[in-house]
Design an enzyme around this catalytic site. Sequence first.
Site, PDB file in Angstrom:
ATOM      1  CG  ASP A   1      -5.869  -3.299  -4.627  1.00  0.00           C
ATOM      2  OD1 ASP A   1      -6.876  -2.793  -4.116  1.00  0.00           O
ATOM      3  OD2 ASP A   1      -4.741  -2.781  -4.581  1.00  0.00           O
TER       4      ASP A   1
ATOM      5  CB  SER B   1      -0.958  -0.037   1.193  1.00  0.00           C
ATOM      6  OG  SER B   1      -2.018   0.867   1.018  1.00  0.00           O
TER       7      SER B   1
ATOM      8  CG  HIS C   1      -4.784  -2.771  -0.911  1.00  0.00           C
ATOM      9  ND1 HIS C   1      -4.281  -2.099  -2.004  1.00  0.00           N
ATOM     10  CD2 HIS C   1      -4.391  -2.056   0.171  1.00  0.00           C
ATOM     11  CE1 HIS C   1      -3.626  -1.020  -1.601  1.00  0.00           C
ATOM     12  NE2 HIS C   1      -3.668  -0.983  -0.280  1.00  0.00           N
TER      13      HIS C   1
END
Length: 409
Positions: free
Chosen positions: A333, A96, A386
């Site tokens: 994602d 991330s 993600h």
Amino acid sequence: MELSLPSTTQGPFNFEAGKTPNSLPTLHLNPYSWSKVSSMIYLDSPAGVGFSFSKTTSQYNTGDVQTASDTHEFLLRWFGEFPEFITNPFYVSGESYAGVYVPTLSAAIVQGIKSGAKPTINFKGYLVGNGVTDMEFDANALVPFTHGMGLISSEMFEKARDNCGGNYYSNESQSCIEELNKIYNAISGLNKYNILEPCYHRPVKEGEETGNTTLPLSFKQLGATNRSLPVRTRMFGRAWPFRASVKDGILPLWPELMKQNPIPCTDDQVASVWLNDKGVRTAIHAQHKDVIGEWEICTGRLYYSSDSGSMLKYHKNLTGEGYPALIYSGDHDMCVPFTGSEAWTMSLGYKIVDEWRAWISNDQVAGYTQGYEHGLTFLTIKGAGHTVPEYKPREALDFFSRWLDGKAI
């Protein structure tokens, strides 16, 4: 040895929610923990997040460059205290927003090695999963992703492409904005962090429960699979905000964003109960509430600046100096889509040495990969969201262990 920054999805334990509200969860050993093949350091960074804190509150005014410097200093002190690990090959990983943390820290480590910082860290490479990287590539990735996944019609995609000219992130054309809004409306009900997963939608009728403590059945079953434990309900503190590209300047924190719009698919109850328990905090040697306050999945105490610019120059410099990089993406994602990561890795201009092909885990196609010169590898993980190790733990341990061993994935 590996330092993992903002994600613990590949850690040694899995959590099973307590039987009653506010009861402690049960911990189970994670059979696919990355600690099975490497020594791991998990770091709450920058100071002020998780259990980390500073006695000088001015240090909560920070940014990318300062965070990299602080983390490098932490590593030098850690290896100074535990010199028996200094000869171990050392890697940095994260997911991330660690798409920024990892390359900036890696660059700081390399600079420290060159300048003679002691002890000398045996740095060997880095990994980034679904990481934010570059404003243009990140922001332009969504529209092609939604089309490729069948979330919008070909007509919607073509109208957006034609009216926006392929530029979806900084286009002020009214016709472009109108087409993009149609796309945003079409995907608004999806789980942004894994489009295959159910999503908890907050009640909107007057008088209905609006918090995360009373959850509908569909949300309680979020991530239910044939694994020993289900995917943990989405904790937004680990995830980069949807449709938020990296821009220079002050980054809005999650509490600030939530004042404007509620964040869907979120639940931090299990983590909050466990990490705010006095016995747990004593056992893991964390400061107690009277010293640093409650543990929060996302903090509002920082004043954080994005001040490092695009990560492309960092990746180019690091790989150009011979440090291998594994850029991996969960292919479902929608927050940081694989389309952006695939595009920017290709944009570095390196020669392809391992042409696009499937990679195998447990005798099944687990995703796709393409290898470039200078040790740069792009990898997708089929069906993952993600935070890849959370959704596909077995496959994640497979590619991680192979990459560490220098084997073909």
